[in-house]
Structures are given as C-alpha cells and as structure tokens.
Design an enzyme around this catalytic site. Structure first.
Site, mmCIF file in Angstrom:
data_model
loop_
_atom_site.group_PDB
_atom_site.id
_atom_site.type_symbol
_atom_site.label_atom_id
_atom_site.label_comp_id
_atom_site.label_asym_id
_atom_site.label_seq_id
_atom_site.Cartn_x
_atom_site.Cartn_y
_atom_site.Cartn_z
ATOM 1 N N SER A 1 52.438 77.051 40.442
ATOM 2 C CA SER A 1 51.566 77.612 39.410
ATOM 3 C C SER A 1 50.713 76.468 38.861
ATOM 4 O O SER A 1 51.242 75.494 38.317
ATOM 5 C CB SER A 1 52.440 78.227 38.310
ATOM 6 O OG SER A 1 51.655 78.682 37.244
ATOM 7 N N LYS B 1 49.134 79.725 42.773
ATOM 8 C CA LYS B 1 48.736 80.608 41.672
ATOM 9 C C LYS B 1 47.913 79.769 40.718
ATOM 10 O O LYS B 1 48.338 78.685 40.303
ATOM 11 C CB LYS B 1 49.995 81.155 41.002
ATOM 12 C CG LYS B 1 49.822 81.621 39.564
ATOM 13 C CD LYS B 1 51.038 82.417 39.121
ATOM 14 C CE LYS B 1 51.400 82.161 37.667
ATOM 15 N NZ LYS B 1 52.609 82.904 37.276
ATOM 16 N N LYS C 1 45.830 79.550 37.039
ATOM 17 C CA LYS C 1 45.669 80.170 35.731
ATOM 18 C C LYS C 1 44.185 80.356 35.462
ATOM 19 O O LYS C 1 43.367 79.469 35.795
ATOM 20 C CB LYS C 1 46.282 79.267 34.650
ATOM 21 C CG LYS C 1 47.796 79.099 34.778
ATOM 22 C CD LYS C 1 48.525 80.373 34.381
ATOM 23 C CE LYS C 1 50.033 80.161 34.345
ATOM 24 N NZ LYS C 1 50.745 81.381 33.915
ATOM 25 N N ASP D 1 46.503 84.180 37.447
ATOM 26 C CA ASP D 1 47.315 84.672 36.329
ATOM 27 C C ASP D 1 46.518 84.473 35.046
ATOM 28 O O ASP D 1 46.187 83.343 34.672
ATOM 29 C CB ASP D 1 48.642 83.899 36.256
ATOM 30 C CG ASP D 1 49.583 84.432 35.177
ATOM 31 O OD1 ASP D 1 49.203 85.387 34.456
ATOM 32 O OD2 ASP D 1 50.711 83.890 35.057
ATOM 33 N N GLU E 1 47.636 88.641 38.177
ATOM 34 C CA GLU E 1 48.784 88.776 37.281
ATOM 35 C C GLU E 1 48.315 88.937 35.836
ATOM 36 O O GLU E 1 47.523 88.141 35.332
ATOM 37 C CB GLU E 1 49.666 87.521 37.433
ATOM 38 C CG GLU E 1 50.995 87.597 36.701
ATOM 39 C CD GLU E 1 51.835 86.333 36.912
ATOM 40 O OE1 GLU E 1 51.579 85.563 37.876
ATOM 41 O OE2 GLU E 1 52.757 86.112 36.104
ATOM 42 N N ASP F 1 53.572 90.842 34.192
ATOM 43 C CA ASP F 1 54.528 89.820 33.762
ATOM 44 C C ASP F 1 54.892 90.130 32.310
ATOM 45 O O ASP F 1 55.868 90.848 32.033
ATOM 46 C CB ASP F 1 53.878 88.428 33.938
ATOM 47 C CG ASP F 1 54.692 87.275 33.358
ATOM 48 O OD1 ASP F 1 55.728 87.515 32.730
ATOM 49 O OD2 ASP F 1 54.271 86.099 33.515
ATOM 50 N N LYS G 1 61.218 87.909 35.409
ATOM 51 C CA LYS G 1 61.764 86.740 34.701
ATOM 52 C C LYS G 1 62.998 87.255 33.986
ATOM 53 O O LYS G 1 62.887 88.124 33.102
ATOM 54 C CB LYS G 1 60.760 86.202 33.677
ATOM 55 C CG LYS G 1 59.566 85.492 34.305
ATOM 56 C CD LYS G 1 58.606 84.957 33.254
ATOM 57 C CE LYS G 1 57.398 84.297 33.929
ATOM 58 N NZ LYS G 1 56.280 84.094 32.997
ATOM 59 N N GLY H 1 58.553 81.893 36.720
ATOM 60 C CA GLY H 1 59.183 80.705 36.149
ATOM 61 C C GLY H 1 58.662 80.448 34.754
ATOM 62 O O GLY H 1 57.603 80.951 34.374
HETATM 63 O O1 OSB Z 1 52.773 83.381 33.033
HETATM 64 O O2 OSB Z 1 54.073 82.854 34.602
HETATM 65 C C1 OSB Z 1 53.570 82.591 33.507
HETATM 66 C C2 OSB Z 1 54.819 79.194 32.307
HETATM 67 C C3 OSB Z 1 54.960 79.418 30.949
HETATM 68 C C4 OSB Z 1 54.620 80.651 30.447
HETATM 69 C C5 OSB Z 1 54.132 81.654 31.303
HETATM 70 C C6 OSB Z 1 54.018 81.433 32.658
HETATM 71 C C7 OSB Z 1 54.326 80.152 33.166
HETATM 72 C C8 OSB Z 1 54.162 79.781 34.557
HETATM 73 C C9 OSB Z 1 55.056 78.684 35.073
HETATM 74 O O3 OSB Z 1 53.302 80.236 35.274
HETATM 75 C C10 OSB Z 1 55.523 78.866 36.467
HETATM 76 C C11 OSB Z 1 56.604 77.872 36.825
HETATM 77 O O4 OSB Z 1 57.646 77.794 36.148
HETATM 78 O O5 OSB Z 1 56.408 77.151 37.804
HETATM 79 MG MG MG Z 2 52.511 85.047 34.293
#
Ligand code: OSB
Ligand code: MG
Length: 396
Positions: free
Chosen positions: A141, A167, A169, A194, A219, A244, A268, A296
């Site tokens: 990510s 992925k 952001k 995401d 996402e 999510d 999660k 995660g």
């Molecule tokens: O939206 O998936 C998410 C981390 C903190 C809060 C939200 C998210 C995330 C990540 C981290 O995308 C993914 C990882 O742990 O590698």
């Molecule tokens: Mg997410």
C-alpha cells in the site's frame, strides 16, 4: 480458560517512511499490544486503533476506556471456554470493535497453544475450512507522494523489492494524473486505488475518469458510514468497488452484497470486531462469490502473524495488504521478522499459537505506557463505579 492477567502496552513506533492518505500524514504508529495470561499460558494481541479518529471513530484512548471499564472486567469475571464465545462475552458493549478484537486475538493465541496447534491450523479446525494455503499473496500500500513522478519512483522501488500488486492512495486533486502516471510506467501490474472515503457521489466523474485504467478495484471512494451511495456508483462503473471503512459486521457485508454496492471486501479483523466476525464475513462472501483480501493497519509482526493466518482461508482470493516487516519498521518487534518470498507472498507461521517470537527488549523500547490488570485483585468495572450495569442481550 481462566484469564489471570492482562497487560496493555501503549506503543509508539516510527515508520520507515511517512504514510499519507486522504485523511492525513502519519509518521509513527501508536496503538496497544495486549499480553494475556490464562491458565499459565501467554497470548498476544495487537489493536488496530490509531491515535486519532481519522480512519476509524475509535482511538487509543477510547479503546483503553472500554477495555478498562467493560472488556477486561468481563474477561476476569467469567471463564472463556472457546475463542468462539468471545463475541458473546462482549455483546453487551455496542461498537468498539477494535477494542474487542485485540482481546479476542490473545484468546485465540492462547487456545491454539493449549490445543498444540498453529493459529492457522486452529482457525481451520474451528471454522471447518481445509486446504489452507501455506503462503499468502500480498501487495504493498503506497501513500500519497510529493508528485506523480515521485510516486512512480516509489512504486518502481516496491516493484523491485518484489511486490506484484500495488495499491496507491488517492485524494481529490491527487487522483487521475497520479493513477495514469503509474499505469503508464507499469502497464501490466495489478494496480488499485484506495480513496479512504474522500469523495462524494457529486464527484463521480473523477472516479469515472479512472474506470479505463484496468484497476483490480477501487477501494472505499465514498463516506465511511455509507453503503447506499456506493451502490449507485457500482452500477455506473465497470471497475469493482471494494468496501473497507463501511463494513463493520456480517450484516454490513450482507447489505453490500444485496445492494450491489461493491463486489469485493477488504477484511480487517479489527474493524469487524475480531477473528470470529472476520471469518463469518469471509464465509458469507464465499457463499456469494464475492472475493475478499486481508487489509492491513500497518501492524507490527504480532498483528501481522494473525492476519497472515486469517488470509490463508480459501476465499482470500486477491493479494492482501500484508507486506514484509521492513516495509513498515526497522526493526519490527518480532524476531525473526516477516520477509517477502520471491513470488510476492508471505509464509504463514507454523509454530504453535501465533508462531512468532516477541522481542521483549524491542517491545519495551517502543512502550510509552504499560498497564497491568490482575484478575485476583478487586477490580473496579464501570458497573461498580457508576452503579449502571450493561445488560444488553447475549446470544447464548
Ligand atoms: O485504508 O487500508 C487502509 C493504513 C491505515 C489506515 C487505513 C488503511 C491503511 C493501509 C495500510 O492501507 C496497509 C498496510 O498495512 O500495509
Ligand atoms: Mg482502505
């Protein structure tokens, strides 16, 4: 099992790299590690709460408050026969899924050890699933970077590390151009975005502009408490929507499926309230041909070990957000750390219980506050402090 002692470690650990999402930049992880002793066996759990209510409404302090007043007194007051019973024990507390999940994790670890099974084997046994994978597919990510060019640079570095799914952001103003730049640099890579709830239905045109970039999924584009608006979006784009933030229970998953508000779920366990709810959500999705993957929260190796075992269930059909330890921390608090296999997978631990060794010296160094709760001391719960008793309905 009889829970005898619970320790909460409030940890603060710097990230290897700052992590920027649509809700802000974070340079360190702040959360709870749980150490539980029951029948003389030590179990570990890790919370996914963060310091501030950006991703979730829960925080480090709300989790502590509910733990101290409700969840820990409940665990001390009764005997927990099976990890399957933990949701029932906590049912009188509404919400606070992340607070509940950290204790459920430790109970699973202890019960797996008592059964002399790895957590993976124990999850398989209690959930009735066989043929669990011994390696789980993972991706990385990638946070929002200074510029599209810097983003491409970062993505190529992760690609060189061996991650086969990226992925990225996005947030308003840092979306279409960034996504096109990454797609141009890596035309065939498994790519997804995401948004962490940064858009509204009024901005649907921005989302539509990314619909032809061959994403694996988009996402959580819309609000964290929405399902309905996502159903309007999914009908207008071909890219699968993945939820999510919006999925807090099996019922939310059911709503998503029935409304066609998304075609993939990011599981999660912390957001869902523990492994039981995560497995139930997995099973529901499997029945409806909705693939899932494991999200995660930048966990340390303790939370990661649990996630990797969970992600070995059969309907985890898409790469998970579970990267190697060195993508997050230097060092991690477990030894040995998680490393990436050359097929973009993490291996599922095979030792009994969680199957990872917690390095106490590193944990101590990361700890800013340490609480010890002992079951044999008279313990003030919210009931005794306020005279109010939660008597909400329990299943059993
Ligand atoms: O939206 O998936 C998410 C981390 C903190 C809060 C939200 C998210 C995330 C990540 C981290 O995308 C993914 C990882 O742990 O590698
Ligand atoms: Mg997410």
């Amino acid at each position: 099992m009889k829970v005898e002692q619970i320790e909460l470690f409030h940890i603060r650990m710097p990230y290897v790299l700052p992590f920027e999402t649509s809700f802000g930049v974070s340079t360190m992880r702040e959360t709870w590690i749980v150490r539980m002793i029951a029948d003389g066996v030590i179990g570990w759990g890790e919370s996914v709460v963060e310091q501030l209510p950006g991703y979730s409404t829960e925080t480090v302090q709300t989790a502590f408050s509910v733990a101290k007043d409700c969840l820990i007194p409940e665990l001390f007051a009764t005997s927990v026969d099976s990890p399957l019973d933990v949701p029932d024990h906590f049912a009188q507390v509404r919400g606070h899924n992340m607070a509940k999940a950290m204790f459920e994790s430790a109970v699973w670890d202890i019960a797996a050890q008592q059964n002399k099974l790895s957590l993976q084997q124990y999850i398989g046994k209690l959930s009735g699933h066989g043929n669990l994978k011994d390696r789980v597919s993972v991706g990385v990510s990638v946070g929002i970077q200074e510029s599209p060019a810097k983003l491409v640079e970062r993505v190529l570095a992760y690609r060189a590390d061996g991650y086969s799914r990226i992925k990225m952001k996005i947030k308003p103003g840092r979306d279409v151009a960034d996504a096109r730049a990454v797609r141009a640099a890596l035309p065939n890579i498994m790519l997804m975005v995401d948004a962490n709830s940064a858009y509204s239905i009024e901005e649907i045109d921005v989302i539509k502009q990314m619909d032809d970039l061959n994403f694996l999924m988009i996402e959580q584009p819309f609000a964290y408490d929405d399902i309905f608006q996502h159903s309007k979006l999914q009908k207008q784009i071909k890219t699968p929507v993945c939820l999510d933030e919006s999925i807090h229970s099996v019922r939310d998953a059911q709503a998503m499926i029935e409304l066609d508000a998304g075609r993939i779920i990011n599981i999660k366990q912390g957001r869902l309230g523990g492994l039981n709810a995560a497995i139930a959500t997995h099973d529901l999705c499997m029945k409806h041909n909705i693939p899932v993957w494991c999200g995660g929260m930048l966990e340390t190796g303790i939370g990661r070990a649990l996630n990797v075992a969970l992600a070995s269930l059969p309907n985890f059909k898409l790469p998970s957000d579970l990267s190697a330890s060195n993508r997050y921390y230097n060092p991690d608090i477990i030894d040995p750390e998680f490393t990436l296999n050359n097929d973009s997978t993490l291996s599922v631990p095979t030792g009994i219980g969680l199957g990872v060794h917690v390095d106490m010296e590193r944990l101590t160094r990361a700890t800013i506050v340490h609480h010890v709760f002992r079951g044999d001391r008279s313990f003030a719960s919210a009931d005794t402090l306020t005279g109010v008793k939660l008597t909400g309905r329990r299943k059993g």
